[in-house]
Scaffold this motif. Sequence first.
Motif, mmCIF file in Angstrom:
data_model
loop_
_atom_site.group_PDB
_atom_site.id
_atom_site.type_symbol
_atom_site.label_atom_id
_atom_site.label_comp_id
_atom_site.label_asym_id
_atom_site.label_seq_id
_atom_site.Cartn_x
_atom_site.Cartn_y
_atom_site.Cartn_z
ATOM 1 N N ASN A 110 0.809 -1.221 0.000
ATOM 2 C CA ASN A 110 0.000 0.000 0.000
ATOM 3 C C ASN A 110 0.840 1.269 0.000
ATOM 4 N N VAL A 111 1.913 1.254 -0.790
ATOM 5 C CA VAL A 111 2.737 2.452 -0.969
ATOM 6 C C VAL A 111 2.574 2.918 -2.416
ATOM 7 N N VAL A 112 2.939 4.181 -2.676
ATOM 8 C CA VAL A 112 2.822 4.664 -4.048
ATOM 9 C C VAL A 112 3.877 3.996 -4.924
ATOM 10 N N SER A 113 3.550 3.872 -6.190
ATOM 11 C CA SER A 113 4.424 3.205 -7.144
ATOM 12 C C SER A 113 5.631 4.062 -7.495
ATOM 13 N N ASP A 114 6.797 3.424 -7.539
ATOM 14 C CA ASP A 114 7.990 4.121 -8.017
ATOM 15 C C ASP A 114 8.326 3.652 -9.438
ATOM 16 N N THR A 115 7.361 2.977 -10.077
ATOM 17 C CA THR A 115 7.528 2.537 -11.452
ATOM 18 C C THR A 115 6.301 2.934 -12.275
ATOM 19 N N CYS A 116 6.441 2.757 -13.572
ATOM 20 C CA CYS A 116 5.377 3.065 -14.516
ATOM 21 C C CYS A 116 5.160 1.829 -15.388
ATOM 22 N N ILE A 117 3.910 1.405 -15.546
ATOM 23 C CA ILE A 117 3.582 0.264 -16.399
ATOM 24 C C ILE A 117 2.879 0.805 -17.642
ATOM 25 N N GLN A 118 3.437 0.479 -18.811
ATOM 26 C CA GLN A 118 2.919 1.047 -20.051
ATOM 27 C C GLN A 118 2.767 -0.024 -21.130
ATOM 28 N N ALA A 119 1.682 0.078 -21.896
ATOM 29 C CA ALA A 119 1.476 -0.814 -23.042
ATOM 30 C C ALA A 119 2.423 -0.403 -24.157
ATOM 31 N N ILE A 120 3.015 -1.392 -24.819
ATOM 32 C CA ILE A 120 3.861 -1.082 -25.976
ATOM 33 C C ILE A 120 3.269 -1.694 -27.245
ATOM 34 N N SER A 121 2.036 -2.177 -27.135
ATOM 35 C CA SER A 121 1.265 -2.642 -28.290
ATOM 36 C C SER A 121 -0.201 -2.511 -27.896
ATOM 37 N N ASP A 122 -1.079 -2.581 -28.862
ATOM 38 C CA ASP A 122 -2.489 -2.701 -28.506
ATOM 39 C C ASP A 122 -2.639 -4.012 -27.743
ATOM 40 N N ALA A 123 -3.496 -4.035 -26.748
ATOM 41 C CA ALA A 123 -3.568 -5.206 -25.876
ATOM 42 C C ALA A 123 -4.991 -5.455 -25.400
ATOM 43 N N THR A 124 -5.218 -6.688 -24.979
ATOM 44 C CA THR A 124 -6.454 -7.071 -24.306
ATOM 45 C C THR A 124 -6.055 -7.664 -22.966
ATOM 46 N N ILE A 125 -6.632 -7.148 -21.894
ATOM 47 C CA ILE A 125 -6.275 -7.621 -20.557
ATOM 48 C C ILE A 125 -7.535 -7.904 -19.739
ATOM 49 N N MET A 126 -7.350 -8.737 -18.726
ATOM 50 C CA MET A 126 -8.349 -8.897 -17.680
ATOM 51 C C MET A 126 -7.786 -8.153 -16.474
ATOM 52 N N SER A 127 -8.552 -7.239 -15.896
ATOM 53 C CA SER A 127 -8.074 -6.555 -14.704
ATOM 54 C C SER A 127 -8.888 -7.032 -13.501
ATOM 55 N N PHE A 128 -8.189 -7.183 -12.391
ATOM 56 C CA PHE A 128 -8.789 -7.674 -11.154
ATOM 57 C C PHE A 128 -8.521 -6.663 -10.057
ATOM 58 N N ASN A 129 -9.552 -6.204 -9.398
ATOM 59 C CA ASN A 129 -9.419 -5.264 -8.295
ATOM 60 C C ASN A 129 -8.968 -6.014 -7.044
ATOM 61 N N LYS A 130 -8.028 -5.429 -6.340
ATOM 62 C CA LYS A 130 -7.476 -6.034 -5.113
ATOM 63 C C LYS A 130 -8.574 -6.392 -4.113
ATOM 64 N N ARG A 131 -9.528 -5.501 -3.938
ATOM 65 C CA ARG A 131 -10.616 -5.734 -2.981
ATOM 66 C C ARG A 131 -11.394 -7.008 -3.337
ATOM 67 N N ASP A 132 -11.689 -7.203 -4.637
ATOM 68 C CA ASP A 132 -12.416 -8.398 -5.073
ATOM 69 C C ASP A 132 -11.602 -9.669 -4.853
ATOM 70 N N LEU A 133 -10.309 -9.595 -5.177
ATOM 71 C CA LEU A 133 -9.452 -10.777 -5.007
ATOM 72 C C LEU A 133 -9.290 -11.128 -3.537
ATOM 73 N N GLU A 134 -9.164 -10.117 -2.681
ATOM 74 C CA GLU A 134 -9.030 -10.381 -1.242
ATOM 75 C C GLU A 134 -10.311 -10.987 -0.682
ATOM 76 N N LYS A 135 -11.448 -10.569 -1.193
ATOM 77 C CA LYS A 135 -12.722 -11.138 -0.736
ATOM 78 C C LYS A 135 -12.809 -12.614 -1.122
ATOM 79 N N ILE A 136 -12.451 -12.923 -2.358
ATOM 80 C CA ILE A 136 -12.462 -14.330 -2.805
ATOM 81 C C ILE A 136 -11.469 -15.129 -1.979
#
Length: 196
Positions: A92-118
């Motif tokens: 739970n700290v701020v990111s010191d990195t940057c995540i960037q797409a380098i092509s068009d992409a399709t992703i599944m995103s999962f929220n931390k709150r939902d994963l922790e509940k499961i």
Amino acid sequence: MDNLDFFLEKAKENNLREDVINELIRVSKLEQIKSKTVLLDYGQNCNKIYFILKGAFITKAWDEEKQIEKTISFNIDSFQPFLTNPESYFSNVVSDTCIQAISDATIMSFNKRDLEKISSNNKIYNQHYNRMIIDGLIAENQIRIKLLTYSPKKFYCYLRTNHPEIIQNIPSKHIASFLGISDVWLSNLRKSLSLS
């Protein structure tokens, strides 16, 4: 096998019940990402894990001394398809990195709150979640060890032999940045390897 099949196969290998797999799919968000889109920027909190169905991403860090961004990791659909900033996500700290797409992409995103509940409701899923994280960290550590102990030429040869998907999907400038060499040096290295 496409990456959704891979995702489902891994879940089944780890003995996830069908209802838990369906719940994971239900809480995921399918996203179409354009090339150059930033998923996580410097100074943001990371509260998502992504699974790459198609496409390629890099993670960059700011090099204070050289005043440039440096590529520090690659994630593509066929290499390390799970993507997050572990330090920000888990601490739970701020990111010191940057995540960037380098092509068009399709992703599944999962929220931390939902994963922790499961995870809190399902011991087997919790084991699966931990297994995926551990496997990803081990693979990343193996790459880092080689990066630190191999010459750029030997490391490039290692990638070419063991991970050709990186060479095929990641632009040369990001591979050069990852290796800590210039684009010209990488170009000369490629030429020398093609002649030998």
